[in-house]
Design a protein around this motif. Structure first.
Motif, PDB file in Angstrom:
ATOM      1  N   ALA A 149       0.837  -1.210   0.000  1.00 14.97           N
ATOM      2  CA  ALA A 149       0.000   0.000   0.000  1.00 14.97           C
ATOM      3  C   ALA A 149       0.868   1.255   0.000  1.00 14.97           C
ATOM      4  O   ALA A 149       0.567   2.234  -0.694  1.00 14.97           O
ATOM      5  CB  ALA A 149      -0.928  -0.011   1.208  1.00 14.97           C
ATOM      6  N   ARG A 152       2.162   1.857  -3.417  1.00 20.76           N
ATOM      7  CA  ARG A 152       1.112   2.328  -4.331  1.00 20.76           C
ATOM      8  C   ARG A 152       0.770   3.801  -4.107  1.00 20.76           C
ATOM      9  O   ARG A 152       0.340   4.487  -5.042  1.00 20.76           O
ATOM     10  CB  ARG A 152      -0.130   1.453  -4.180  1.00 20.76           C
ATOM     11  CG  ARG A 152       0.082   0.049  -4.716  1.00 20.76           C
ATOM     12  CD  ARG A 152      -0.982  -0.915  -4.212  1.00 20.76           C
ATOM     13  NE  ARG A 152      -2.294  -0.656  -4.806  1.00 20.76           N
ATOM     14  CZ  ARG A 152      -3.399  -1.308  -4.456  1.00 20.76           C
ATOM     15  NH1 ARG A 152      -3.341  -2.256  -3.521  1.00 20.76           N
ATOM     16  NH2 ARG A 152      -4.542  -1.015  -5.031  1.00 20.76           N
ATOM     17  N   THR A 153       0.963   4.305  -2.898  1.00 18.86           N
ATOM     18  CA  THR A 153       0.721   5.732  -2.667  1.00 18.86           C
ATOM     19  C   THR A 153       1.921   6.581  -3.087  1.00 18.86           C
ATOM     20  O   THR A 153       1.760   7.762  -3.389  1.00 18.86           O
ATOM     21  CB  THR A 153       0.420   6.014  -1.187  1.00 18.86           C
ATOM     22  OG1 THR A 153       1.544   5.636  -0.377  1.00 18.86           O
ATOM     23  CG2 THR A 153      -0.816   5.255  -0.735  1.00 18.86           C
ATOM     24  N   TRP A 157       4.975   6.570   4.736  1.00 18.88           N
ATOM     25  CA  TRP A 157       3.999   6.502   5.822  1.00 18.88           C
ATOM     26  C   TRP A 157       4.696   6.557   7.168  1.00 18.88           C
ATOM     27  O   TRP A 157       5.679   5.840   7.391  1.00 18.88           O
ATOM     28  CB  TRP A 157       3.210   5.193   5.748  1.00 18.88           C
ATOM     29  CG  TRP A 157       2.234   5.097   4.629  1.00 18.88           C
ATOM     30  CD1 TRP A 157       2.251   5.805   3.451  1.00 18.88           C
ATOM     31  CD2 TRP A 157       1.109   4.220   4.556  1.00 18.88           C
ATOM     32  NE1 TRP A 157       1.198   5.417   2.649  1.00 18.88           N
ATOM     33  CE2 TRP A 157       0.477   4.448   3.305  1.00 18.88           C
ATOM     34  CE3 TRP A 157       0.579   3.276   5.421  1.00 18.88           C
ATOM     35  CZ2 TRP A 157      -0.654   3.752   2.906  1.00 18.88           C
ATOM     36  CZ3 TRP A 157      -0.558   2.581   5.033  1.00 18.88           C
ATOM     37  CH2 TRP A 157      -1.170   2.812   3.791  1.00 18.88           C
ATOM     38  N   VAL A 191      -8.065   2.648   1.654  1.00 24.21           N
ATOM     39  CA  VAL A 191      -7.120   3.772   1.703  1.00 24.21           C
ATOM     40  C   VAL A 191      -6.706   4.165   0.288  1.00 24.21           C
ATOM     41  O   VAL A 191      -6.748   5.343  -0.093  1.00 24.21           O
ATOM     42  CB  VAL A 191      -5.872   3.409   2.528  1.00 24.21           C
ATOM     43  CG1 VAL A 191      -4.780   4.470   2.360  1.00 24.21           C
ATOM     44  CG2 VAL A 191      -6.222   3.252   4.000  1.00 24.21           C
ATOM     45  N   ILE A 192      -6.310   3.166  -0.494  1.00 19.84           N
ATOM     46  CA  ILE A 192      -5.855   3.425  -1.858  1.00 19.84           C
ATOM     47  C   ILE A 192      -6.985   4.009  -2.709  1.00 19.84           C
ATOM     48  O   ILE A 192      -6.802   5.000  -3.428  1.00 19.84           O
ATOM     49  CB  ILE A 192      -5.332   2.128  -2.497  1.00 19.84           C
ATOM     50  CG1 ILE A 192      -4.170   1.540  -1.669  1.00 19.84           C
ATOM     51  CG2 ILE A 192      -4.893   2.391  -3.933  1.00 19.84           C
ATOM     52  CD1 ILE A 192      -2.986   2.451  -1.515  1.00 19.84           C
ATOM     53  N   ARG A 195      -8.087   7.635  -1.555  1.00 20.37           N
ATOM     54  CA  ARG A 195      -7.035   8.605  -1.882  1.00 20.37           C
ATOM     55  C   ARG A 195      -7.067   8.933  -3.373  1.00 20.37           C
ATOM     56  O   ARG A 195      -6.949  10.107  -3.767  1.00 20.37           O
ATOM     57  CB  ARG A 195      -5.677   8.050  -1.487  1.00 20.37           C
ATOM     58  CG  ARG A 195      -4.483   8.930  -1.854  1.00 20.37           C
ATOM     59  CD  ARG A 195      -3.182   8.314  -1.350  1.00 20.37           C
ATOM     60  NE  ARG A 195      -2.032   9.087  -1.792  1.00 20.37           N
ATOM     61  CZ  ARG A 195      -1.426   8.908  -2.968  1.00 20.37           C
ATOM     62  NH1 ARG A 195      -1.884   7.989  -3.806  1.00 20.37           N
ATOM     63  NH2 ARG A 195      -0.384   9.653  -3.297  1.00 20.37           N
ATOM     64  N   GLN A 196      -7.244   7.927  -4.212  1.00 19.58           N
ATOM     65  CA  GLN A 196      -7.274   8.152  -5.655  1.00 19.58           C
ATOM     66  C   GLN A 196      -8.480   8.985  -6.064  1.00 19.58           C
ATOM     67  O   GLN A 196      -8.377   9.876  -6.915  1.00 19.58           O
ATOM     68  CB  GLN A 196      -7.285   6.814  -6.392  1.00 19.58           C
ATOM     69  CG  GLN A 196      -7.146   6.941  -7.900  1.00 19.58           C
ATOM     70  CD  GLN A 196      -5.867   7.643  -8.314  1.00 19.58           C
ATOM     71  OE1 GLN A 196      -4.806   7.417  -7.718  1.00 19.58           O
ATOM     72  NE2 GLN A 196      -5.946   8.508  -9.315  1.00 19.58           N
ATOM     73  N   PRO A 228      -1.115  14.748  -2.819  1.00 21.25           N
ATOM     74  CA  PRO A 228      -0.674  13.347  -2.836  1.00 21.25           C
ATOM     75  C   PRO A 228      -0.108  12.885  -1.490  1.00 21.25           C
ATOM     76  O   PRO A 228      -0.125  11.685  -1.184  1.00 21.25           O
ATOM     77  CB  PRO A 228       0.420  13.344  -3.914  1.00 21.25           C
ATOM     78  CG  PRO A 228       0.085  14.494  -4.799  1.00 21.25           C
ATOM     79  CD  PRO A 228      -0.484  15.546  -3.894  1.00 21.25           C
ATOM     80  N   GLU A 229       0.376  13.831  -0.675  1.00 21.98           N
ATOM     81  CA  GLU A 229       0.963  13.469   0.625  1.00 21.98           C
ATOM     82  C   GLU A 229      -0.067  13.153   1.697  1.00 21.98           C
ATOM     83  O   GLU A 229       0.295  12.769   2.807  1.00 21.98           O
ATOM     84  CB  GLU A 229       1.867  14.606   1.117  1.00 21.98           C
ATOM     85  CG  GLU A 229       3.110  14.826   0.283  1.00 21.98           C
ATOM     86  CD  GLU A 229       2.875  15.763  -0.893  1.00 21.98           C
ATOM     87  OE1 GLU A 229       3.853  16.109  -1.582  1.00 21.98           O
ATOM     88  OE2 GLU A 229       1.695  16.152  -1.138  1.00 21.98           O
ATOM     89  N   VAL A 231      -2.752  10.826   3.350  1.00 24.09           N
ATOM     90  CA  VAL A 231      -3.112   9.400   3.355  1.00 24.09           C
ATOM     91  C   VAL A 231      -4.343   9.214   4.235  1.00 24.09           C
ATOM     92  O   VAL A 231      -4.256   9.291   5.464  1.00 24.09           O
ATOM     93  CB  VAL A 231      -1.958   8.525   3.876  1.00 24.09           C
ATOM     94  CG1 VAL A 231      -2.360   7.048   3.831  1.00 24.09           C
ATOM     95  CG2 VAL A 231      -0.685   8.759   3.072  1.00 24.09           C
TER      96      VAL A 231
END
Length: 308
Positions: A149, A152-153, A157, A191-192, A195-196, A228-229, A231
């Motif tokens: 994960a 992918r971000t 983290w 989460v992914i 976020r997208q 993008p930062e 999460v």
């Protein structure tokens, strides 16, 4: 006189309960403390639990730190006494090393809860869940899934965010728990996905903003858009809680984001562990979480009452 002690086992992700009988209260508490200590460590000394709940002569007490090896047996016996007195409503809390009331704007975040240890705070929460709710066992994420994960971000983290997912990877739909009021706790896939979605929705707004200002902003700074930062780890219908991974002293702070005001509310907690401390305190004591949400248990389910 009967006594019981319950410890959340961080290895099995289940509650371990032991009990016994004694001829008087002091002896019961001595036996309880000895058993509580033994349940927090394996035979080779590995710590597998820290906080425990107790019952002595039908009187309960919460959050006794049996796993703290710096505390003497005498001190732990005093803690058991104090926990029972407080739970029974006969005294104010005698020990407050991890219970700090939230207050507005006394520091860089909305709630002035200090950082702690994620696993310690989660053990308190998990023990409360197992004691009071009709729920399925908590399922953590494997580190390999967390690493995937993270990749992918494309951002770093904080260890506390990883520790949260090593403790709990969301809740299954058939055993869902409203652990956070007005926010659903995400699993890694959520989460992914969330976020997208936010990156796509807010991308067009970011195009009209000062790129230099955005690129030089630091953790905790409000920017009025999704970066993008950010999460996300919890949310409902576009209102999210996210961990800010931008650089700076506030790296890892928790901020709320909504579809109207974006991140204008600023950082709420200094870290994941601070949020979990606030939550554990609320569950154990019944005082408000985030200053306005009071927990209760109705028909074996957790409910939150908003009162401002």
């Amino acid at each position: 006189m009967e006594w019981y002690v319950s410890i959340w086992n961080s290895e099995t992700k289940r509650i371990a309960t032991r009990g016994g009988e004694a001829h008087d209260r002091e002896t019961a508490i001595k036996q309880l403390v000895a058993m509580g200590r033994s349940l927090t460590h394996t035979e080779d000394g590995t710590l597998i639990g820290k906080f425990g709940n107790v019952v002595v002569d039908d009187e309960p007490g919460n959050s006794v730190p049996f796993g703290d090896q710096d505390l003497s047996d005498d001190e732990l016996r005093r803690r058991v006494h104090a926990a029972i007195e407080y739970t029974m409503g006969r005294s104010e809390p005698a020990y407050q090393p991890i219970q700090t009331m939230p207050s507005a704007q006394e520091g860089p975040t909305k709630f002035s809860i200090p950082m702690g240890v994620v696993t310690d705070q989660w053990d308190r929460i998990a023990l409360w869940l197992s004691t009071y709710l009709d729920t399925a066992p908590v399922v953590p994420a494997e580190q390999i899934a967390i690493d995937d994960a993270i990749a992918r971000t494309g951002v770093s983290w904080p260890e506390e965010l990883q520790a949260l997912f090593r403790s709990v990877n969301g809740f299954p739909h058939d055993a869902w728990v409203p652990l956070l009021p007005s926010h659903e706790l995400f699993d890694l896939e959520r989460v992914i996905d969330e976020r997208q979605v936010e990156l796509e929705v807010w991308g067009e707004f970011a195009e009209d903003m000062d790129e230099d200002e955005l690129s030089t902003s630091m953790a905790g700074d409000s920017v009025g858009t999704w970066l993008p930062e950010f999460v996300p780890f919890a949310g409902v219908d576009g209102t999210l809680l996210f961990v800010d991974t931008r650089p700076g002293p506030m790296y890892g702070c928790v901020t709320e984001f909504d579809k109207v005001g974006a991140d204008d509310g600023g950082a709420q907690w200094i870290s994941i562990s601070a949020l979990l401390t606030d939550l554990a305190d609320a569950l154990e004591s019944g005082r408000p979480f985030a200053g306005v949400w009071t927990p209760s248990v109705v028909d074996g389910q957790l409910e939150w009452l908003y009162a401002n």
